[in-house]
Structure formats: C-alpha cells, structure tokens
Design an enzyme around this catalytic site. Sequence first.
Site, PDB file in Angstrom:
ATOM      1  N   ASP A  95       0.818  -1.223   0.000  1.00 12.97           N
ATOM      2  CA  ASP A  95       0.000   0.000   0.000  1.00 12.97           C
ATOM      3  C   ASP A  95       0.848   1.268   0.000  1.00 12.97           C
ATOM      4  O   ASP A  95       0.413   2.298   0.508  1.00 12.97           O
ATOM      5  CB  ASP A  95      -0.952   0.035   1.212  1.00 12.97           C
ATOM      6  CG  ASP A  95      -1.762  -1.231   1.325  1.00 12.97           C
ATOM      7  OD1 ASP A  95      -2.219  -1.704   0.274  1.00 12.97           O
ATOM      8  OD2 ASP A  95      -1.915  -1.749   2.445  1.00 12.97           O
TER       9      ASP A  95
ATOM     10  N   HIS B 296      -3.824  -2.124  -6.939  1.00 14.48           N
ATOM     11  CA  HIS B 296      -3.060  -0.936  -7.336  1.00 14.48           C
ATOM     12  C   HIS B 296      -4.025   0.104  -7.886  1.00 14.48           C
ATOM     13  O   HIS B 296      -4.600  -0.072  -8.956  1.00 14.48           O
ATOM     14  CB  HIS B 296      -2.004  -1.306  -8.373  1.00 14.48           C
ATOM     15  CG  HIS B 296      -0.944  -2.189  -7.818  1.00 14.48           C
ATOM     16  ND1 HIS B 296       0.054  -2.736  -8.564  1.00 14.48           N
ATOM     17  CD2 HIS B 296      -0.722  -2.605  -6.548  1.00 14.48           C
ATOM     18  CE1 HIS B 296       0.845  -3.464  -7.781  1.00 14.48           C
ATOM     19  NE2 HIS B 296       0.377  -3.402  -6.558  1.00 14.48           N
TER      20      HIS B 296
ATOM     21  N   GLN C 295       2.390  -6.094  -2.882  1.00 12.66           N
ATOM     22  CA  GLN C 295       2.615  -6.175  -1.427  1.00 12.66           C
ATOM     23  C   GLN C 295       3.917  -5.423  -1.064  1.00 12.66           C
ATOM     24  O   GLN C 295       4.223  -4.447  -1.714  1.00 12.66           O
ATOM     25  CB  GLN C 295       2.648  -7.621  -0.929  1.00 12.66           C
ATOM     26  CG  GLN C 295       1.288  -8.320  -0.956  1.00 12.66           C
ATOM     27  CD  GLN C 295       0.905  -8.831  -2.317  1.00 12.66           C
ATOM     28  OE1 GLN C 295       1.678  -9.472  -2.971  1.00 12.66           O
ATOM     29  NE2 GLN C 295      -0.313  -8.555  -2.737  1.00 12.66           N
TER      30      GLN C 295
HETATM   31  P1  IMP Z   1      -2.740 -12.820   1.865  1.00  5.49           P
HETATM   32  O1  IMP Z   1      -1.741 -12.283   0.900  1.00  5.49           O
HETATM   33  O2  IMP Z   1      -4.167 -12.601   1.425  1.00  5.49           O
HETATM   34  O3  IMP Z   1      -2.465 -14.236   2.242  1.00  5.49           O
HETATM   35  O4  IMP Z   1      -2.621 -11.975   3.229  1.00  5.49           O
HETATM   36  C1  IMP Z   1      -1.487 -12.082   4.078  1.00  5.49           C
HETATM   37  C2  IMP Z   1      -1.179 -10.757   4.747  1.00  5.49           C
HETATM   38  O5  IMP Z   1      -0.700  -9.829   3.778  1.00  5.49           O
HETATM   39  C3  IMP Z   1      -2.383 -10.071   5.407  1.00  5.49           C
HETATM   40  O6  IMP Z   1      -1.929  -9.374   6.545  1.00  5.49           O
HETATM   41  C4  IMP Z   1      -2.838  -9.071   4.339  1.00  5.49           C
HETATM   42  O7  IMP Z   1      -3.543  -7.981   4.907  1.00  5.49           O
HETATM   43  C5  IMP Z   1      -1.511  -8.656   3.760  1.00  5.49           C
HETATM   44  N1  IMP Z   1      -1.604  -8.236   2.357  1.00  5.49           N
HETATM   45  C6  IMP Z   1      -1.748  -9.008   1.267  1.00  5.49           C
HETATM   46  N2  IMP Z   1      -1.762  -8.282   0.150  1.00  5.49           N
HETATM   47  C7  IMP Z   1      -1.610  -7.014   0.529  1.00  5.49           C
HETATM   48  C8  IMP Z   1      -1.505  -5.775  -0.205  1.00  5.49           C
HETATM   49  O8  IMP Z   1      -1.546  -5.719  -1.441  1.00  5.49           O
HETATM   50  N3  IMP Z   1      -1.342  -4.662   0.547  1.00  5.49           N
HETATM   51  C9  IMP Z   1      -1.239  -4.700   1.909  1.00  5.49           C
HETATM   52  N4  IMP Z   1      -1.322  -5.814   2.615  1.00  5.49           N
HETATM   53  C10 IMP Z   1      -1.504  -6.967   1.942  1.00  5.49           C
END
Ligand code: IMP
Length: 424
Positions: free
Chosen positions: A16, A44, A225
């Site tokens: 983010d 994005h 991420q």
């Molecule tokens: P997952 O990727 O859905 O398995 O989530 C794992 C962790 O990464 C969680 O804490 C999500 O909130 C965080 N997360 C996953 N994708 C993003 C992103 O694009 N931005 C911010 N946090 C993310």
Amino acid sequence: MKQGKVDALLGIVFGDEGKGKVVDVFTPRYDVVARFAGGPNAGHTIIFEGKKFVLRSIPSGIFDEDKINVIGNGCVIAPDLFMAEAHELEAAGYNLRNRLHISKRAHLILPTHRVLDRAYEAAKGKNRVGTTGKGIGPTYSEKASRTGLRVGDILEGFDAKYAALKARHEQILRNLNYTDYDITEEERLWLQGVEYMRQFQLTDTEIELNRYLAEGKNILAEGAQGTMLDIDHGTYPFVSSSSTTTGGVCTGLGVGPSSIGEVFGIFKAYSTRVGAGPFPVELLDETGDRIREIGHEYGAVTGRNRRCGWVDLVALKYAIMVNGVTQLIMMKSDVLDGFETIRACVAYQKDGQRVTDMPYDTQGWTAVYQDLPGWQEDLTQMTAEEQFPEAFRNYIAFLEAELHTPITIISVGPDRAQTIIRNR
Ligand code: IMP
C-alpha cells in the site's frame, strides 16, 4: 545491440505504498511492464484520465497502447476476478487481447482455495494472519507441494485436472469440519473466467521476456505487497505467501540477476499495515487516527482500516539491504503537513534490549523514536524541490543520511503532477 534491463519497483514495507501511482509515472520509460508475484490480494489504484481503476492482477502498463504487459510465472491468478478486472478495462475502451501475455507457469486460484483460506484462518483463531481471503496462501502452498493447477493446464485436459483438485480440497475441508460453504455461483463464474482466459496469449513468458531483453527492450517489474510481507524476509508468519523482493523478480519472471538494473524502493513518509502481526510503530491514539483519516488509509481490496504509525527506519534499512535498493521513492509526504513534531523510529526495544537491525521475531518490540520538527505549509501546492519548507527538507536529509540511499522521487499528492523528481 545493447541488452535491455529489468528495473524493479518494489513496495518495501507492508504494501500500500502507492505503487500504482508511481508505475503510472514510470511506464512511459519502459517497453514492458511485468508482474512477478502475488495475485488479486493486490490492489493498485490508478487514476487515469479522471477515472479510478483498481488493478489486482493486470499490470499497470495496460493504459498505454504501446506497452506489452506480462503476468509472470511467480503470480497466482483467479480466472473469475481476472475476467471482471479485464471486462472493466475493456468497457472503458482499453484493448487487452494482444497486449497482455500470461505465463503458462503461473498458478490458478480455485474457488476452493478461497474456502481453504477462510477455513485455515478460522482454525488459527486468535493467531489468524488476517489474509485478504483471496486464496493466496493455499494456492502458493499447493504450488510448493507440487499439486497445483497452472495456467498452461487450461490448454489441455483441464476438466479432469480441475475435478481432481477440487475433490482433494473438498476432502481437506471435510477433515477440517468446514462444510458450511456454497461455491455454486462462484464456480460458475470461475469456469467462465477459464474460458475467457483462453482468448489471451498464454505463453512461456520467461522466454519472451529474455527475448525482449536481447532486443534491447527495457522491462519494469511491478511489485505487489511489500518486503515486510515477503515469505522469507517479512514478519513471518504474518506475511503473504510469495517473494515480494528483488529475488522474487528473478524467479517470478525467469530473468537472471545480471539483467536487474535499478531497484526502486517505495515507502510512505509514515507507516501502515493491514491485517494482523507485529507493528512496533503502531499509533493506537489520535495521531494514528489523524494519519488514517488524512491519508485515506483504508484497504483497496478489503476496505479494512489500515493500522498507522510513524516511519520505521529499522524496517526500511532491512528492506533496502535485502532488496539492494538503489533509489528510494517517498510517497504521501503531504499527509504529514501540519504536525508540530514528526517522529521516526530509529530502534526497537524489548526487555531492556535495544536493536537497530531487524530482529528474527518482531513480536513484542516497541519503537524508539527520534523527534524532528514538523512543517505547517501545504506540500500539495509545491511543484519543485526548491519550494519545500526547511523542516521537510530536514526530514528528507535525515532519512537519506540514516538509510544511506538517495530519495529521488517525492510524492506530495494523489495527482500524477504532484510528483517531484529531484535534480541530483
Ligand atoms: P494474503 O496475501 O491474502 O495471504 O494476506 C497475508 C497478509 O498480507 C495479510 O496481513 C494481508 O492484509 C496482507 N496483504 C496481502 N496483500 C496485501 C496488499 O496488497 N497490501 C497490503 N497488505 C496486503
């Protein structure tokens, strides 16, 4: 002919950071924009010609007719969400068909992967990760355990492979006693999405990308991420399941390390985190609320409140190290306008111990701050570095000295024009 380069544009904290806006500013410099990790957990946000788009799986070069866009082998893709995202772009007049190439080696997120994501989170109770629920973890786990379905499988014997994997998932869910779900409608759309994907170029993107490099074309590897969510280098187990770092660019696109050029590390002038896990700089007070409000810190994918805090130099130093960051990009500086004092976390402390290197287990540490004077001017109006107030210049100089890396781009507002490229 001179070989082309792959420049990496990476979020280096918890995601983010505002990669969408920067990619938009960067794309004119490149021939190809490629995603190398993650999937629809990303969001994005790009404002293009006055219209807002949230891209999840599709690279940000899609708005520019001349660019080739690649979803690399390191990504995971959900056909139904991909179809919805593509339809929205097509409805807005962007032609995708010949400009979007998808790796046959990228893995497919099944509807049952999303159910498994929920089931695993439920089983973790208070230790849950707070995932986006998009099936990311189960899909990457299955990739590692060598039972996953890949995009290339769409092209041959797909139905039987899909049925077998779905049955396996249903068995796991029964074993977990997680049976209260209904994917009928979701599966219908998902299968439609699979059909839709057949219209795209499903190719050996690693071969294609290396050919582009040999032709002297330059590639922008668009990160998703952030480093602190990386499966190896993040705050494990509160991480995503992919390699979000420069190393992930090589494996997720199939390009050699010698082809990497610049590594741009993006961070915000403050910190945010979505989901659970350690966050030593978290502000559970009015200041945190104020940053969230001014910075509109609500998740682009899940709409959740983002946790907010001051900038974290322990995390930034670590991220610069593991990524080999060559240039820093600071986003959302204007959000800090009007604070009397700005704080920067320079160390963590726990039980009388103080560290400046990222500890193995970030649980339970609190931040040690250095205070700097804030500025009262409105940065959003500034169009050149020379107009910056002294206190903001000092903040930039302090960060550069601590991080031993130049900050070459500074964003002072959401608009593309509010991006100041520094003369260095
Ligand atoms: P997952 O990727 O859905 O398995 O989530 C794992 C962790 O990464 C969680 O804490 C999500 O909130 C965080 N997360 C996953 N994708 C993003 C992103 O694009 N931005 C911010 N946090 C993310």
